[in-house]
Motif scaffolding. Structure first.
Motif, PDB file in Angstrom:
ATOM      1  N   THR A 293      46.042  -1.382  26.033  1.00 28.49           N
ATOM      2  CA  THR A 293      44.723  -1.087  26.585  1.00 28.49           C
ATOM      3  C   THR A 293      43.844  -0.289  25.621  1.00 28.49           C
ATOM      4  O   THR A 293      42.697  -0.021  25.920  1.00 28.49           O
ATOM      5  CB  THR A 293      44.852  -0.268  27.877  1.00 28.49           C
ATOM      6  OG1 THR A 293      45.526   0.956  27.541  1.00 28.49           O
ATOM      7  CG2 THR A 293      45.601  -0.989  28.948  1.00 28.49           C
TER       8      THR A 293
ATOM      9  N   THR B 193      45.642  14.260  31.398  1.00 28.74           N
ATOM     10  CA  THR B 193      44.621  13.204  31.444  1.00 28.74           C
ATOM     11  C   THR B 193      43.353  13.709  32.119  1.00 28.74           C
ATOM     12  O   THR B 193      42.236  13.512  31.620  1.00 28.74           O
ATOM     13  CB  THR B 193      45.160  11.965  32.195  1.00 28.74           C
ATOM     14  OG1 THR B 193      46.340  11.496  31.527  1.00 28.74           O
ATOM     15  CG2 THR B 193      44.136  10.853  32.237  1.00 28.74           C
TER      16      THR B 193
ATOM     17  N   ARG C 155      39.886  14.094  30.098  1.00 28.21           N
ATOM     18  CA  ARG C 155      38.708  13.322  30.507  1.00 28.21           C
ATOM     19  C   ARG C 155      37.560  14.243  30.904  1.00 28.21           C
ATOM     20  O   ARG C 155      36.401  13.955  30.643  1.00 28.21           O
ATOM     21  CB  ARG C 155      39.028  12.412  31.693  1.00 28.21           C
ATOM     22  CG  ARG C 155      40.134  11.419  31.442  1.00 28.21           C
ATOM     23  CD  ARG C 155      39.759  10.377  30.429  1.00 28.21           C
ATOM     24  NE  ARG C 155      40.807   9.366  30.314  1.00 28.21           N
ATOM     25  CZ  ARG C 155      41.183   8.814  29.182  1.00 28.21           C
ATOM     26  NH1 ARG C 155      40.607   9.155  28.046  1.00 28.21           N
ATOM     27  NH2 ARG C 155      42.127   7.911  29.161  1.00 28.21           N
TER      28      ARG C 155
ATOM     29  N   ASP D  25      44.091  12.592  19.882  1.00 25.02           N
ATOM     30  CA  ASP D  25      44.996  12.582  21.029  1.00 25.02           C
ATOM     31  C   ASP D  25      46.395  12.143  20.646  1.00 25.02           C
ATOM     32  O   ASP D  25      46.585  11.439  19.661  1.00 25.02           O
ATOM     33  CB  ASP D  25      44.458  11.627  22.100  1.00 25.02           C
ATOM     34  CG  ASP D  25      43.391  12.304  22.921  1.00 25.02           C
ATOM     35  OD1 ASP D  25      43.557  13.495  23.221  1.00 25.02           O
ATOM     36  OD2 ASP D  25      42.398  11.646  23.224  1.00 25.02           O
ATOM     37  N   PRO D  26      47.361  12.548  21.436  1.00 25.27           N
ATOM     38  CA  PRO D  26      48.721  12.070  21.194  1.00 25.27           C
ATOM     39  C   PRO D  26      48.816  10.565  21.430  1.00 25.27           C
ATOM     40  O   PRO D  26      47.863   9.937  21.885  1.00 25.27           O
ATOM     41  CB  PRO D  26      49.539  12.812  22.248  1.00 25.27           C
ATOM     42  CG  PRO D  26      48.663  13.862  22.797  1.00 25.27           C
ATOM     43  CD  PRO D  26      47.260  13.427  22.568  1.00 25.27           C
ATOM     44  N   VAL D  27      49.983  10.040  21.163  1.00 26.54           N
ATOM     45  CA  VAL D  27      50.196   8.604  21.318  1.00 26.54           C
ATOM     46  C   VAL D  27      49.904   8.172  22.761  1.00 26.54           C
ATOM     47  O   VAL D  27      50.286   8.843  23.710  1.00 26.54           O
ATOM     48  CB  VAL D  27      51.656   8.261  20.989  1.00 26.54           C
ATOM     49  CG1 VAL D  27      51.934   6.786  21.203  1.00 26.54           C
ATOM     50  CG2 VAL D  27      51.950   8.663  19.548  1.00 26.54           C
ATOM     51  N   ARG D  28      49.213   7.082  22.912  1.00 25.87           N
ATOM     52  CA  ARG D  28      48.896   6.600  24.252  1.00 25.87           C
ATOM     53  C   ARG D  28      50.105   5.938  24.891  1.00 25.87           C
ATOM     54  O   ARG D  28      50.984   5.444  24.214  1.00 25.87           O
ATOM     55  CB  ARG D  28      47.761   5.582  24.181  1.00 25.87           C
ATOM     56  CG  ARG D  28      46.487   6.214  23.822  1.00 25.87           C
ATOM     57  CD  ARG D  28      45.447   5.142  23.628  1.00 25.87           C
ATOM     58  NE  ARG D  28      44.322   5.691  22.942  1.00 25.87           N
ATOM     59  CZ  ARG D  28      43.460   6.533  23.480  1.00 25.87           C
ATOM     60  NH1 ARG D  28      43.599   6.893  24.729  1.00 25.87           N
ATOM     61  NH2 ARG D  28      42.469   7.014  22.795  1.00 25.87           N
ATOM     62  N   SER D  29      50.037   5.913  26.215  1.00 26.82           N
ATOM     63  CA  SER D  29      51.176   5.367  26.930  1.00 26.82           C
ATOM     64  C   SER D  29      51.170   3.843  26.911  1.00 26.82           C
ATOM     65  O   SER D  29      52.187   3.204  26.941  1.00 26.82           O
ATOM     66  CB  SER D  29      51.134   5.835  28.373  1.00 26.82           C
ATOM     67  OG  SER D  29      50.925   7.208  28.378  1.00 26.82           O
TER      68      SER D  29
ATOM     69  N   LEU E 197      32.220   8.290  26.619  1.00 27.32           N
ATOM     70  CA  LEU E 197      32.410   9.420  27.544  1.00 27.32           C
ATOM     71  C   LEU E 197      32.411  10.747  26.795  1.00 27.32           C
ATOM     72  O   LEU E 197      31.824  11.731  27.237  1.00 27.32           O
ATOM     73  CB  LEU E 197      33.731   9.263  28.301  1.00 27.32           C
ATOM     74  CG  LEU E 197      33.735   8.356  29.530  1.00 27.32           C
ATOM     75  CD1 LEU E 197      35.170   8.105  29.982  1.00 27.32           C
ATOM     76  CD2 LEU E 197      32.928   8.965  30.675  1.00 27.32           C
TER      77      LEU E 197
ATOM     78  N   ARG F 171      40.339  -1.811  24.314  1.00 26.14           N
ATOM     79  CA  ARG F 171      39.324  -1.925  25.361  1.00 26.14           C
ATOM     80  C   ARG F 171      38.819  -0.537  25.773  1.00 26.14           C
ATOM     81  O   ARG F 171      37.638  -0.332  26.038  1.00 26.14           O
ATOM     82  CB  ARG F 171      39.948  -2.644  26.574  1.00 26.14           C
ATOM     83  CG  ARG F 171      39.001  -2.845  27.728  1.00 26.14           C
ATOM     84  CD  ARG F 171      39.664  -3.722  28.779  1.00 26.14           C
ATOM     85  NE  ARG F 171      40.951  -3.215  29.237  1.00 26.14           N
ATOM     86  CZ  ARG F 171      41.092  -2.283  30.168  1.00 26.14           C
ATOM     87  NH1 ARG F 171      40.032  -1.760  30.720  1.00 26.14           N
ATOM     88  NH2 ARG F 171      42.284  -1.879  30.538  1.00 26.14           N
ATOM     89  N   ALA F 172      39.742   0.411  25.811  1.00 20.48           N
ATOM     90  CA  ALA F 172      39.392   1.730  26.337  1.00 20.48           C
ATOM     91  C   ALA F 172      38.689   2.606  25.315  1.00 20.48           C
ATOM     92  O   ALA F 172      37.899   3.466  25.685  1.00 20.48           O
ATOM     93  CB  ALA F 172      40.658   2.428  26.830  1.00 20.48           C
TER      94      ALA F 172
ATOM     95  N   ARG G 167      51.307  14.461  32.733  1.00 17.81           N
ATOM     96  CA  ARG G 167      50.384  13.401  32.291  1.00 17.81           C
ATOM     97  C   ARG G 167      49.133  13.397  33.147  1.00 17.81           C
ATOM     98  O   ARG G 167      48.019  13.239  32.650  1.00 17.81           O
ATOM     99  CB  ARG G 167      51.067  12.036  32.358  1.00 17.81           C
ATOM    100  CG  ARG G 167      52.021  11.823  31.195  1.00 17.81           C
ATOM    101  CD  ARG G 167      52.687  10.482  31.272  1.00 17.81           C
ATOM    102  NE  ARG G 167      51.769   9.388  30.996  1.00 17.81           N
ATOM    103  CZ  ARG G 167      52.026   8.120  31.301  1.00 17.81           C
ATOM    104  NH1 ARG G 167      53.144   7.788  31.899  1.00 17.81           N
ATOM    105  NH2 ARG G 167      51.166   7.183  31.006  1.00 17.81           N
TER     106      ARG G 167
ATOM    107  N   LEU H 176      34.836   2.940  25.465  1.00 20.57           N
ATOM    108  CA  LEU H 176      34.380   3.695  26.629  1.00 20.57           C
ATOM    109  C   LEU H 176      34.721   5.184  26.480  1.00 20.57           C
ATOM    110  O   LEU H 176      33.925   6.054  26.826  1.00 20.57           O
ATOM    111  CB  LEU H 176      35.038   3.133  27.901  1.00 20.57           C
ATOM    112  CG  LEU H 176      34.734   3.880  29.194  1.00 20.57           C
ATOM    113  CD1 LEU H 176      33.234   3.895  29.483  1.00 20.57           C
ATOM    114  CD2 LEU H 176      35.478   3.242  30.366  1.00 20.57           C
ATOM    115  N   GLU H 177      35.907   5.472  25.949  1.00 24.73           N
ATOM    116  CA  GLU H 177      36.301   6.873  25.777  1.00 24.73           C
ATOM    117  C   GLU H 177      35.362   7.594  24.821  1.00 24.73           C
ATOM    118  O   GLU H 177      34.977   8.741  25.055  1.00 24.73           O
ATOM    119  CB  GLU H 177      37.738   6.956  25.259  1.00 24.73           C
ATOM    120  CG  GLU H 177      38.744   6.603  26.339  1.00 24.73           C
ATOM    121  CD  GLU H 177      40.164   6.638  25.828  1.00 24.73           C
ATOM    122  OE1 GLU H 177      40.367   6.362  24.631  1.00 24.73           O
ATOM    123  OE2 GLU H 177      41.059   6.925  26.622  1.00 24.73           O
TER     124      GLU H 177
END
Lengths: 169, 180
Positions: free
Chosen positions: B117, B41, B45, B109-113, B128, B120-121, B37, B124-125
Motif C-alpha cells: 500500500t 499511528t 497522523r 518513519d519505521p518500516v511499514r506494515s 497530510l 498509493r498511500a 501500533r 496522500l501522507e
C-alpha cells in the motif's frame, strides 16, 4: 462535486496503513514506568531525601540565577505574583523571544529549555482539558514557565551574541 | 509472555487493569504490543512528525502503565488507551513550544506494515503532512476517530464551527495539493 471528492479522500485516509512504532520504544516505556511506579513505604525516606536534595539544588540555582537576572527575583515572584501577572510576564518574555533574530532555531541548551516549556504547557493544557480547577497548581506551573522562558531568553542572547562575534571575526 | 497471551484471550479489561496495577511485567508487555501500533499511528497522523509521535506514544504508555492502578477505569482498555493517546497529541498541538518542531517530513518513519500500500498511500501522507497541524488533527479526529464537530471544538477549547471550518480548509488544501 466537492462532497464526492471529500468522501473519496476520507475513504483513502481511513485506508492508510498502520505504522509500527520505533524499535526499542517498548523497552524504554517499561523502564520509565518502572521508575515512576508509586513509592512503597520503605522507599519513603529515600524519596524525601531526594526531594530535599532537589530543593536545595534548586534554591542554589535560583540564587545564582537571581544574581544574573538582576531585576527579577523569582522566589518573590512565585510567592506574590497573581496568575494574571504570571501570564503577562510569560507573554512579555515570549514577545522578547519572537523579536530575537533566528527565533525558533535554538541551540542545544535552548532546545532542552523549549522542550521543558512544552512539558509545562502540556501540564497546563491537561488541567484545562480535564477541567481541573486548582489555582495554586496553575500558578506553580506558570511560574515555572516564566523561569524557563527567562532562561531561554538569556541562553539565546548569549548564544546569538557569541555567534555574531564568531561571524564578525 | 505466551502464557499471559493465552490467558489474555479470555481476560476482561478489569483483569488486565488488575495485573497492570500489580506491575505485572508480562501484562505491561502485552498491552504495549497490543496497542502500540494504534497509538503510534494515531500520533503520527495527528502530529505529522515521527519524533513528536514517538514522544506522544512513549508518554501515552507511561501513563497507561503507571496510572492503571490509580484511576477508575470504566469500559474497554483499548478505548482508554486511545483517549490518553489523543490527549497527549492535543497537548502537543496546543503548545506553542512544540509547534515549531512540527515540520513536514514523510521519510523518517519505521518500516511499514504493508508494503503493497506504500505507493498509493505516500502521496496522500505527504499531502497530510503539509497541512497545518490543527487542520490535520481535526481531519483525523473527525474522519477516522469518529469525533463530532462539537467534541472536537471542545477538545481545542473552541466551538463546533471552528472544527467545521478547519475540516473544510483541510480538505480544500488536500484537494489542491493533490492536483498540483
Amino acid at each position: 462535486m466537492n462532497e464526492k471528492e471529500d468522501q473519496a479522500l476520507r475513504d483513502e485516509i481511513r485506508a492508510l496503513p498502520d505504522l509500527d512504532p520505533p524499535p526499542g520504544l517498548g523497552d524504554r516505556v517499561v523502564a520509565i514506568s518502572a521508575q515512576r511506579q508509586p513509592r512503597t513505604a520503605s522507599k519513603g525516606p529515600l524519596a524525601l531525601a531526594a526531594c530535599l536534595v532537589a530543593a536545595v539544588a534548586f534554591s542554589v540555582l535560583m540564587g545564582e540565577r537571581s544574581e544574573h537576572a538582576g531585576d527579577v527575583d523569582y522566589e518573590v515572584l512565585a510567592a506574590q505574583a497573581s496568575i494574571t501577572d504570571l501570564i503577562a510576564e510569560s507573554q512579555m518574555l515570549e514577545e522578547r523571544l519572537r523579536s530575537m533574530p533566528f527565533h525558533g532555531a535554538y541551540g542545544d541548551t535552548g532546545r532542552v529549555l523549549a522542550y521543558r516549556i512544552a512539558d509545562v504547557d502540556g501540564a497546563l493544557n491537561a488541567m484545562y482539558l480535564q477541567d481541573v480547577d486548582d489555582s495554586d497548581e496553575r500558578a506553580r506551573l506558570l511560574h515555572q514557565r516564566v523561569v524557563l522562558l527567562q532562561s531561554l531568553v538569556e541562553v539565546e542572547s548569549q548564544d546569538r551574541g557569541a555567534a555574531i562575534l564568531r561571524a564578525a571575526f | 509472555m505466551l502464557r499471559f497471551e493465552q490467558q489474555a484471550n479470555g481476560a476482561t479489561s478489569a483483569d488486565i487493569f488488575e495485573r497492570l496495577k500489580r506491575g505485572d511485567r508480562s501484562a505491561q508487555e502485552w498491552v504495549y504490543r497490543s496497542y502500540s501500533r494504534m497509538v503510534y499511528t494515531t500520533a503520527r497522523r495527528m502530529l505529522g512528525d515521527p519524533g513528536l509521535a514517538e514522544d506522544a506514544t512513549q508518554d501515552t504508555f507511561v501513563d497507561v502503565l503507571t496510572k492503571a492502578g490509580t484511576l477508575d477505569q470504566e469500559g474497554a482498555l483499548g478505548a482508554w488507551v486511545r483517549r490518553i493517546a489523543i490527549n497527549h497529541c492535543l497537548m502537543r498541538l496546543r503548545s506553542p513550544w512544540t509547534r515549531w518542531r512540527v515540520v513536514p517530513r514523510s521519510d523518517a518513519d519505521p518500516v511499514r506494515s504493508d508494503e503493497a500500500t506504500v505507493e498509493r498511500a505516500t502521496d496522500l501522507e505527504r499531502a497530510l503532512d503539509r497541512l497545518p497541524p490543527k487542520a490535520r488533527a481535526v481531519i483525523w479526529l473527525h474522519d477516522v476517530e469518529g469525533y463530532t464537530h462539537k467534541e472536537i471544538g471542545r477538545l481545542f477549547g473552541r466551538t463546533a464551527s471552528y472544527s467545521k471550518s478547519q475540516l473544510a480548509r483541510g480538505y480544500q488544501r488536500l484537494r489542491e495539493s493533490r492536483t498540483n
